[in-house]
Design an enzyme around this catalytic site. Sequence first.
Site, mmCIF file in Angstrom:
data_model
loop_
_atom_site.group_PDB
_atom_site.id
_atom_site.type_symbol
_atom_site.label_atom_id
_atom_site.label_comp_id
_atom_site.label_asym_id
_atom_site.label_seq_id
_atom_site.Cartn_x
_atom_site.Cartn_y
_atom_site.Cartn_z
ATOM 1 C CG ASN A 13 79.567 46.182 -51.095
ATOM 2 O OD1 ASN A 13 80.611 45.884 -51.673
ATOM 3 N ND2 ASN A 13 79.490 46.297 -49.793
ATOM 4 C CG ASP A 15 83.265 45.890 -50.443
ATOM 5 O OD1 ASP A 15 83.490 47.060 -50.816
ATOM 6 O OD2 ASP A 15 82.782 45.602 -49.329
ATOM 7 C CG HIS A 16 82.823 40.623 -52.717
ATOM 8 N ND1 HIS A 16 83.850 40.203 -51.892
ATOM 9 C CD2 HIS A 16 81.791 40.952 -51.904
ATOM 10 C CE1 HIS A 16 83.427 40.238 -50.632
ATOM 11 N NE2 HIS A 16 82.197 40.687 -50.614
ATOM 12 N NE ARG A 24 95.789 34.443 -61.296
ATOM 13 C CZ ARG A 24 95.735 34.055 -62.581
ATOM 14 N NH1 ARG A 24 96.068 34.887 -63.546
ATOM 15 N NH2 ARG A 24 95.354 32.845 -62.882
ATOM 16 C CG HIS A 49 83.839 47.250 -45.496
ATOM 17 N ND1 HIS A 49 83.364 46.118 -44.873
ATOM 18 C CD2 HIS A 49 84.593 47.895 -44.564
ATOM 19 C CE1 HIS A 49 83.810 46.079 -43.625
ATOM 20 N NE2 HIS A 49 84.566 47.147 -43.422
ATOM 21 N NE ARG A 51 87.061 43.036 -43.690
ATOM 22 C CZ ARG A 51 85.985 42.540 -43.082
ATOM 23 N NH1 ARG A 51 84.813 42.548 -43.691
ATOM 24 N NH2 ARG A 51 86.071 42.020 -41.891
ATOM 25 N NE ARG A 55 89.174 40.523 -45.227
ATOM 26 C CZ ARG A 55 88.437 39.894 -44.301
ATOM 27 N NH1 ARG A 55 87.342 39.270 -44.650
ATOM 28 N NH2 ARG A 55 88.811 39.877 -43.053
ATOM 29 C CG HIS A 56 87.085 43.732 -50.053
ATOM 30 N ND1 HIS A 56 86.883 44.950 -49.466
ATOM 31 C CD2 HIS A 56 86.345 42.832 -49.355
ATOM 32 C CE1 HIS A 56 86.033 44.788 -48.452
ATOM 33 N NE2 HIS A 56 85.708 43.525 -48.347
ATOM 34 C CD GLU A 76 79.583 48.435 -45.914
ATOM 35 O OE1 GLU A 76 80.361 47.544 -45.506
ATOM 36 O OE2 GLU A 76 78.590 48.203 -46.595
ATOM 37 C CB THR A 106 81.208 38.624 -44.976
ATOM 38 O OG1 THR A 106 80.478 39.799 -45.332
ATOM 39 C CG2 THR A 106 80.275 37.612 -44.339
ATOM 40 C CB THR A 107 80.076 42.812 -41.982
ATOM 41 O OG1 THR A 107 81.003 43.444 -42.851
ATOM 42 C CG2 THR A 107 79.868 43.653 -40.758
ATOM 43 C CD GLU A 157 73.202 48.734 -44.712
ATOM 44 O OE1 GLU A 157 73.657 49.850 -45.023
ATOM 45 O OE2 GLU A 157 73.521 47.682 -45.283
ATOM 46 C CG HIS A 200 75.548 41.078 -44.736
ATOM 47 N ND1 HIS A 200 75.739 39.729 -44.880
ATOM 48 C CD2 HIS A 200 76.781 41.606 -44.579
ATOM 49 C CE1 HIS A 200 77.029 39.460 -44.795
ATOM 50 N NE2 HIS A 200 77.689 40.583 -44.630
ATOM 51 N N GLY A 201 73.744 39.889 -47.689
ATOM 52 C CA GLY A 201 73.328 38.557 -48.119
ATOM 53 C C GLY A 201 72.123 38.519 -49.040
ATOM 54 N N GLY A 222 75.758 43.518 -52.577
ATOM 55 C CA GLY A 222 77.027 43.380 -53.269
ATOM 56 C C GLY A 222 77.340 41.983 -53.756
ATOM 57 C CG HIS A 223 79.196 37.701 -52.130
ATOM 58 N ND1 HIS A 223 78.564 36.491 -52.300
ATOM 59 C CD2 HIS A 223 80.516 37.457 -52.248
ATOM 60 C CE1 HIS A 223 79.473 35.550 -52.493
ATOM 61 N NE2 HIS A 223 80.671 36.116 -52.472
HETATM 62 N N1 PXP Z 1 75.562 46.430 -45.892
HETATM 63 C C1 PXP Z 1 76.633 46.360 -45.079
HETATM 64 C C2 PXP Z 1 76.687 47.285 -43.917
HETATM 65 C C3 PXP Z 1 77.699 45.469 -45.338
HETATM 66 O O1 PXP Z 1 78.749 45.396 -44.502
HETATM 67 C C4 PXP Z 1 77.629 44.663 -46.487
HETATM 68 C C5 PXP Z 1 78.768 43.752 -46.806
HETATM 69 O O2 PXP Z 1 79.916 44.479 -47.032
HETATM 70 C C6 PXP Z 1 76.509 44.778 -47.312
HETATM 71 C C7 PXP Z 1 75.475 45.653 -46.982
HETATM 72 C C8 PXP Z 1 76.374 43.985 -48.566
HETATM 73 O O3 PXP Z 1 76.319 42.630 -48.274
HETATM 74 P P1 PXP Z 1 76.416 41.575 -49.461
HETATM 75 O O4 PXP Z 1 77.750 41.778 -50.106
HETATM 76 O O5 PXP Z 1 76.267 40.272 -48.784
HETATM 77 O O6 PXP Z 1 75.289 41.891 -50.414
#
Ligand code: PXP
Length: 250
Positions: A13, A15-16, A24, A49, A51, A55-56, A76, A106-107, A157, A200-201, A222-223
């Site tokens: 992912n 996004d970040h 910036r 994602h 959104r 935002r990203h 997403e 976050t989600t 998921e 996630h996480g 991702g993060h």
């Molecule tokens: N899966 C889904 C459905 C998510 O919404 C996210 C966060 O955007 C992730 C996975 C990835 O989560 P993380 O960025 O915490 O790894």
Amino acid sequence: MTNYAGRLRLGVNIDHVATVRNARGGAYPDPIRAAKLAEEAGADGITAHLREDRRHITDPDIDGLMEALSVPLNFEMAATDEMQAIALRHKPHAVCIVPEKREERTTEGGLEVAREENKLAHFIAPLRDVGCRVSIFIAADQKQIDAANRIGAQVIELHTGAYCDFHAEGKFDERDEELARLRDMCAYAHTLGLEVHAGHGLTYDTVKPIAAFPEVMELNIGHFLIGESIFRGLQPAIAEMRRLMDEART
Ligand code: PXP
């Protein structure tokens, strides 16, 4: 029936990368460049994602990803008409329907499929019709899994955020309970013929027990990876995650 064969896929992912860029308001770091590097490092797919508040990831990022990627894009999105129209225009390989609240960082939780079954069934039908693989992001809850199955989702998921949070807070009994719930619900969803993903996480410390569940076909991360890339570079950060996933699987 889903088959267990094949290695566990890693969806990165990005996004970040866009979060840092948007801090910036300029053009760097470029999420498309990150996605291409992730591909080279062994990502099996890229997740982004879009959104509602942009935002990203932005609309031009999605255009760029659709054009540049050789691996599948997992798009997403919230279940809104605007996002549905964007997905129908791009026809990404996969869409993952997630809950979205403007004020959240976050989600935060899974989708309440059981409460909105009819609406979601109508919402995903056109996406399936154009060939998108539809995934629903839900908590490890049998009621939500049954509802996702009834509305015609091909994939669920499972949200690993609570498991990761308990780990980070040192609440190991709660973590293990959540892990057991995730394990049971992966097995249950598989018996229904749903393809099971998780995410996630997840971090290096938490990925292996989830990767070890044989029914899980894909992890989306991702993060942590984007943060870790500050210290070791994006490709080595991904390679280490890949290594841990493979180790857990053997
Ligand atoms: N899966 C889904 C459905 C998510 O919404 C996210 C966060 O955007 C992730 C996975 C990835 O989560 P993380 O960025 O915490 O790894």
